[in-house]
Write a protein that holds these residues in place. Structure first.
Motif, short mmCIF file in Angstrom:
data_model
loop_
_atom_site.label_atom_id
_atom_site.label_comp_id
_atom_site.label_asym_id
_atom_site.label_seq_id
_atom_site.Cartn_x
_atom_site.Cartn_y
_atom_site.Cartn_z
N CYS A 402 -2.36 10.87 4.41
CA CYS A 402 -3.55 10.51 3.61
C CYS A 402 -4.04 9.15 4.08
CB CYS A 402 -3.20 10.46 2.13
SG CYS A 402 -4.60 9.97 1.09
N PRO A 403 -5.31 9.03 4.49
CA PRO A 403 -5.80 7.77 5.06
C PRO A 403 -5.79 6.60 4.09
CG PRO A 403 -7.30 9.58 5.56
CD PRO A 403 -6.33 10.08 4.54
N ILE A 404 -6.01 6.84 2.80
CA ILE A 404 -6.17 5.72 1.87
C ILE A 404 -4.87 5.34 1.17
CG2 ILE A 404 -8.61 6.22 1.52
CD1 ILE A 404 -7.90 7.40 -1.19
N THR A 405 -3.81 6.11 1.36
CA THR A 405 -2.51 5.73 0.80
C THR A 405 -1.46 5.54 1.88
OG1 THR A 405 -1.79 8.04 0.48
CG2 THR A 405 -3.01 6.99 -1.33
N GLY A 406 -1.67 6.15 3.05
CA GLY A 406 -0.68 6.07 4.12
C GLY A 406 0.49 7.01 3.93
N GLU A 407 0.46 7.85 2.90
CA GLU A 407 1.58 8.75 2.62
C GLU A 407 1.48 10.02 3.47
OE1 GLU A 407 3.55 11.17 -1.21
OE2 GLU A 407 1.68 10.03 -1.43
N ARG A 408 2.62 10.43 4.04
CA ARG A 408 2.64 11.72 4.74
C ARG A 408 2.70 12.82 3.70
NH1 ARG A 408 3.23 14.36 9.19
NH2 ARG A 408 3.76 12.67 10.60
N VAL A 409 1.71 13.71 3.74
CA VAL A 409 1.63 14.80 2.76
C VAL A 409 1.99 16.13 3.41
CG1 VAL A 409 0.13 15.94 1.08
CG2 VAL A 409 -0.23 13.52 1.59
N LEU A 410 1.53 16.37 4.63
CA LEU A 410 1.75 17.63 5.32
C LEU A 410 2.39 17.38 6.68
CD1 LEU A 410 -1.73 19.25 4.59
CD2 LEU A 410 0.44 20.00 3.61
N SER A 411 3.12 18.37 7.16
CA SER A 411 3.74 18.27 8.48
C SER A 411 2.68 18.47 9.56
CB SER A 411 4.84 19.33 8.63
OG SER A 411 4.27 20.64 8.62
N PRO A 412 2.89 17.91 10.75
CA PRO A 412 1.93 18.12 11.85
C PRO A 412 1.75 19.59 12.19
CG PRO A 412 3.45 16.33 12.38
CD PRO A 412 3.97 16.98 11.13
N GLU A 413 2.82 20.38 12.10
CA GLU A 413 2.73 21.81 12.40
C GLU A 413 1.77 22.51 11.44
OE1 GLU A 413 5.82 25.64 12.60
OE2 GLU A 413 6.21 23.97 11.24
N SER A 414 1.89 22.20 10.16
CA SER A 414 1.04 22.87 9.17
C SER A 414 -0.42 22.48 9.35
CB SER A 414 1.51 22.53 7.75
OG SER A 414 1.39 21.14 7.49
#
Length: 563
Positions: A402-414
């Motif tokens: 997520c650009p505005i939180t920096g949190e990884r939400v989804l895997s690159p594969e998905s």
């Protein structure tokens, strides 16, 4: 290291002795002796090269020679302990010898003034595309409010107060003001987006969907566009705060979550990857008795059955809502119960598809088909605004972060698999035409939304309820087509030779140099700082700066912050 395109004065400044004042260099720039090179900036060490004595600089120019038998190897430069270097740098900064990033930022905004009004900083910040409500800037904005309350006038900031406010977010702010974001010149780009919005606004064709009664209540005049870049730059125009239901725009998000949880191989045991060539709500399967892809109703219903298997519908719905809120950076994600009830009451076709899928054993073992359909209708009834949906699209553009939180939400594969299917199957029966003319992953919904992704650049949400005969937003299609006609965002535009289009990723006509990730404070400091011997004499330590120092600060502003 930055390649300085400096004047002769600054070039000589960097190479000369620190014992000479900057004002002396300005006055005698044509008479500087070459003997000053290395005199103080680079200590010399005596060694032997080819049997002859030679003075070797410990740092600076490299000298090439051939080692002969019996020659003495030059001594290795003594490396200072990193902690000692950091402590020394801190002492120098405190003493006013080395500039901090905060100081550089202040002087670039202040333009020679000792104090700046807070609104000038806020205006300059917004010009970069960042918002004051950006979660990454929360500490900075909270400190700014508290600091202004403590000042006598509640408006002005001196260098020390400014430094106190920005130091917690200085890396992000430095990148913004130095135009290191994906769209470096954001204001001209936003102006172009506004022009495209106005052009599409004049269209009057299309009809609002009425087969779901709740959708028919929206005004055909509503029209909104929001975008969010992978660096969190934001721009909105139109009715961007009006909530509307995702409808089919939730299908790629649902598929991404399923792949994130189970992996590609498992998900595609139940769902195909091919465009169907048929209407999105047809009762039709491929030759393996699987739905063609997760973007048509049959595939989306099966995909719904893969979400958090074994849990109750309430748990599944909460799980999906939390996931979508993370994708949206915790911006608005709601639920329209009225739309859900309306969908379920008018969902005979989807019930027919559900029973057909059950007959063909398309669901995982033990699946309750009616419960799956209830959850399917609920997910279609999730509400967003253009603004929050654009952050969702930007999360897909940003590889799952997520650009505005920096949190990884989804895997690159998905993310990769989702964008691939959006590109080939996302626009109903218009998917081939859209891929040909626009060349970007997208998904439309009957509520009038188009979720558009420019990979590695930005996410965009267009929303206008009137639809064409294929079920896509009339204004949304026009906007997307005009967007890639103006900018080289089409997946197959040649970035080097396609001169007819604008490239907003370039700054001043130069190709952007992409990095693997955000720069940290240390690398930015190394990039911005000159040699200690130079800063010793030119960094201002008092308010009564002479004209030479002012000239130097103007150079710093133009070279490092470029606005």
């Amino acid at each position: 290291m930055l390649q300085f395109r400096a004047s002769l004065v600054l070039k000589e400044l960097i190479q000369t002795s620190p014992k000479r004042l900057f004002s002396d260099i300005i006055r005698h720039k044509k008479t500087l002796p070459n003997a000053y090179i290395y005199s103080a900036a680079y200590p010399l060490t005596k060694t032997v090269c080819n049997g002859r004595p030679f003075f070797l600089p410990l740092a600076g120019r490299r000298v090439l020679c051939t080692k002969t038998e019996g020659s003495i190897d030059p001594p290795e430069p003594v490396k200072k302990d990193e902690s000692v270097q950091e402590a020394t740098a801190d002492k120098r900064r405190k003493a006013g010898i080395l500039p901090s990033l905060e100081d550089l930022l202040f002087y670039s905004i202040a333009e020679g003034q000792e104090r700046i009004p807070a609104h000038k900083f806020i205006t300059a910040l917004k010009a970069t595309g960042l918002r004051t409500g950006d979660p990454r800037l929360k500490e900075c904005m909270d400190m700014l409010k508290a600091t202004l309350k403590s000042t006598s006038d509640g408006v002005m900031l001196d260098r020390h107060l400014f430094k106190k406010c920005v130091q917690s977010n200085i890396v992000l702010l430095t990148q913004a003001f130095r135009k290191k974001f994906v769209i470096p010149d954001f204001q001209p780009f936003a102006s172009n987006i506004d022009a495209l919005y106005e052009k599409a606004r004049n269209l009057s064709g299309g009809l609002v969907a009425d087969y779901i009664p709740q959708l028919a209540k929206f005004s055909p005049d509503l029209w909104a566009v929001s975008l969010c870049t992978v660096d969190g730059q934001r721009h909105t125009v139109g009715d961007t705060k009006v909530p509307f239901c995702l409808q089919s725009c939730v299908k790629p998000l649902k598929y991404a979550i399923a792949v994130h949880d189970h992996g590609t191989e498992y998900v595609h045991r139940f769902i195909g990857k091919e465009p169907s060539g048929l209407r999105f709500n047809k009762l039709f399967l491929d030759e393996d008795d699987k739905p063609h892809n997760p973007m048509v109703n049959a595939g989306a219903i099966v995909c719904t059955s893969l979400i958090k298997q074994g849990a109750s519908n309430a748990e599944k719905f909460d799980y999906m809502m939390n996931f979508l809120k993370k994708m949206a950076g915790n911006e608005y994600v709601g639920f329209s119960n009225a739309t859900f009830q309306s969908e379920r009451e008018s969902g005979d076709r989807n019930f027919a598809i559900g029973y057909y899928l059950k007959e063909k054993k398309c669901f995982p073992d033990g699946t309750d088909m009616t419960a799956v359909l209830d959850l399917y209708f609920q997910l279609c009834s999730i509400e967003v605004t253009c603004e929050s949906a654009s952050v969702m699209a930007a999360t897909l553009a940003n590889g799952g972060f997520c650009p505005i939180t920096g949190e990884r939400v989804l895997s690159p594969e998905s993310v990769r698999d989702t964008l691939s299917l959006m590109h080939s199957c996302g626009m109903y029966d218009f998917s081939g035409q859209f891929a040909f003319h626009v060349g970007l992953p997208a998904k439309s919904g009957v509520a009038g939304g188009i979720l558009l992704v420019v990979p590695n650049v930005m996410g965009i949400m267009c929303w206008s309820p009137p639809l064409d005969k294929l079920g896509n937003s009339v204004r949304g299609i026009q906007f997307c087509t005009d967007l890639v006609s103006l900018f080289n965002f089409h997946n197959y535009d040649n970035l080097r030779h396609f001169a007819k289009k604008l490239d907003p990723r370039r700054e001043g006509g130069d190709q952007r140099q992409y990095t693997s990730g955000p720069q940290d404070n240390e690398s930015l400091s190394n990039e911005l700082a000159l040699r200690d011997t130079v800063w010793t004499k030119v960094w201002p330590t008092e308010h009564n700066e002479d004209s030479s120092t002012t000239c130097f600060m103007q150079f710093i502003r133009k070279r490092f912050f470029l606005f």
